[in-house]
Design a protein around this motif. Structure first.
Motif, PDB file in Angstrom:
ATOM      1  N   ILE A  58     110.413  43.313  75.066  1.00 43.10           N
ATOM      2  CA  ILE A  58     109.253  43.623  76.226  1.00 43.10           C
ATOM      3  C   ILE A  58     109.742  43.189  77.448  1.00 43.10           C
ATOM      4  O   ILE A  58     109.263  43.760  78.270  1.00 43.10           O
ATOM      5  CB  ILE A  58     108.002  42.957  75.682  1.00 43.10           C
ATOM      6  CG1 ILE A  58     107.493  43.406  74.282  1.00 43.10           C
ATOM      7  CG2 ILE A  58     106.986  42.879  76.722  1.00 43.10           C
ATOM      8  CD1 ILE A  58     106.668  42.599  73.367  1.00 43.10           C
ATOM      9  N   TRP A  59     110.360  41.993  77.557  1.00 37.27           N
ATOM     10  CA  TRP A  59     110.694  41.560  78.653  1.00 37.27           C
ATOM     11  C   TRP A  59     111.720  42.243  79.371  1.00 37.27           C
ATOM     12  O   TRP A  59     111.676  42.415  80.656  1.00 37.27           O
ATOM     13  CB  TRP A  59     111.288  40.057  78.400  1.00 37.27           C
ATOM     14  CG  TRP A  59     110.559  38.723  78.445  1.00 37.27           C
ATOM     15  CD1 TRP A  59     111.159  37.589  78.804  1.00 37.27           C
ATOM     16  CD2 TRP A  59     109.299  38.510  77.817  1.00 37.27           C
ATOM     17  NE1 TRP A  59     109.957  36.673  78.568  1.00 37.27           N
ATOM     18  CE2 TRP A  59     108.778  37.163  77.885  1.00 37.27           C
ATOM     19  CE3 TRP A  59     108.338  39.394  77.366  1.00 37.27           C
ATOM     20  CZ2 TRP A  59     107.717  36.480  77.593  1.00 37.27           C
ATOM     21  CZ3 TRP A  59     107.009  38.822  76.967  1.00 37.27           C
ATOM     22  CH2 TRP A  59     106.776  37.567  77.153  1.00 37.27           C
ATOM     23  N   VAL A  62     109.668  45.338  81.031  1.00 33.36           N
ATOM     24  CA  VAL A  62     108.588  45.107  81.898  1.00 33.36           C
ATOM     25  C   VAL A  62     109.301  45.386  83.350  1.00 33.36           C
ATOM     26  O   VAL A  62     108.543  46.188  84.236  1.00 33.36           O
ATOM     27  CB  VAL A  62     107.943  43.770  81.727  1.00 33.36           C
ATOM     28  CG1 VAL A  62     107.102  43.274  83.103  1.00 33.36           C
ATOM     29  CG2 VAL A  62     107.378  43.785  80.447  1.00 33.36           C
TER      30      VAL A  62
END
Lengths: 127, 182
Positions: A58-59, A62
């Motif tokens: 996810i990081w 993003v």
């Protein structure tokens, strides 16, 4: 006669084995009893690895960068584990050697997993 | 860059399995090691239970009994480490050669971009042999070390080769000095 009773005992044991929940079924059932503390700590360990992998992905997508990404990872990782053992399962932490023993279980390996997935996804998409 | 990163992950997985496979072949499957390991785990669990059940501080006999058991456990732990030592040296030597080969292949290549700037004492590793001052450039060795930390530990756990928590908690190993009872 003794052969028949042995066979019945074997069948009963086999049925008991089938009825025993798997470790992951136990993990997601808030009413599970954890007599074997290693079993519970193993669940914490693997849950942490999956959390590290997911947060890294996810990081990277993003993208989240810098110290904020690192701090958020530690905060979310610790919070999830704390909620899991304290609220969801309500285990007695003294049984496991204290809160710190549970919170540090698998943390460094999870951090390494998180960094690897974060770095690879970030490099692939945003470099 | 993505191909390089994925290749490094693959190399890490391969070397982790190779390392554990060789260790299993030379160490884990031997009768001596299995017997010692089972002994150490039983002793660790017994000692842990005794400590958890609480000791009366005035009961000197109980204290002495626990101390003797701890010393026996540390001696067995040292013996366990010794049985692994020779094989581990040989495996370590082989892997050092493998690592230096990969190091030379990836020398000077930026294999990934870091989403953060590492602190100064890690930059020596993360920016090793790379040109320029952009410290978000990642070198082979840094990514390989991270991959190994993650992958090897998980593989050991999956295959059941990591020592039990009770054994780790009681400490011991090769570099613990022997202690003499008072």
């Amino acid at each position: 006669m003794s052969t028949t009773s042995k066979r019945r005992q074997g069948d009963a044991n086999a049925k008991n084995e089938e009825l025993k929940p798997s470790l992951w079924q136990k993990a997601f059932n808030s009413e599970s009893q954890w007599d074997d503390k290693d079993e519970f700590l193993d669940v914490i360990y693997w849950m942490r690895q999956l959390t590290g992998l997911a947060l890294g992905l996810i990081w990277g997508l993003v993208p989240l960068k810098g110290l904020l990404g690192l701090i958020l990872f530690v905060a979310i990782n610790v919070a999830i584990v704390y909620y899991f053992f304290n609220s969801f399962h309500s285990v007695d932490e003294e049984q496991f050697g204290g809160v710190s023993e549970i919170l540090k279980e698998g943390l460094m390996t999870s951090f390494a997993t998180f960094l690897v997935s974060w770095i690879i996804i970030f490099s692939a998409l945003h470099s | 860059m993505l191909e390089d990163s994925l290749l490094i992950v693959f190399i890490s997985i391969f070397t982790a399995f190779l390392g554990e496979g060789l260790t299993w072949l030379l160490v884990y499957r031997t009768e001596g090691y299995k017997k010692l390991k089972s002994q150490v785990e039983k002793q660790s669990k017994k000692l842990e239970k005794q400590k958890e059940s609480g000791t009366d501080p005035n009961d000197k006999n109980q204290k002495k009994k626990i101390e003797r058991q701890e010393e026996r456990l540390k001696a067995d732990n040292r013996e366990l480490s010794m049985t692994k030592m020779k094989s581990m040296f040989a495996i370590g030597f082989a892997f050092t050669s493998l690592l230096s080969m990969f190091n030379s292949i990836f020398d000077g290549r930026v294999v990934a971009t870091l989403p953060f700037v590492p602190i100064s004492w890690i930059q020596g590793l993360s920016h090793r042999n790379l040109m320029g001052e952009d410290y978000t450039d990642c070198s082979f060795i840094f990514l390989y070390i991270l991959c190994t930390m993650s992958i090897r530990q998980n593989i050991q756990k999956l295959l059941g080769f990591s020592p039990s928590r009770a054994t780790n908690a009681q400490g011991g190993g090769l570099f613990q000095p022997p202690q003499f009872s008072k």
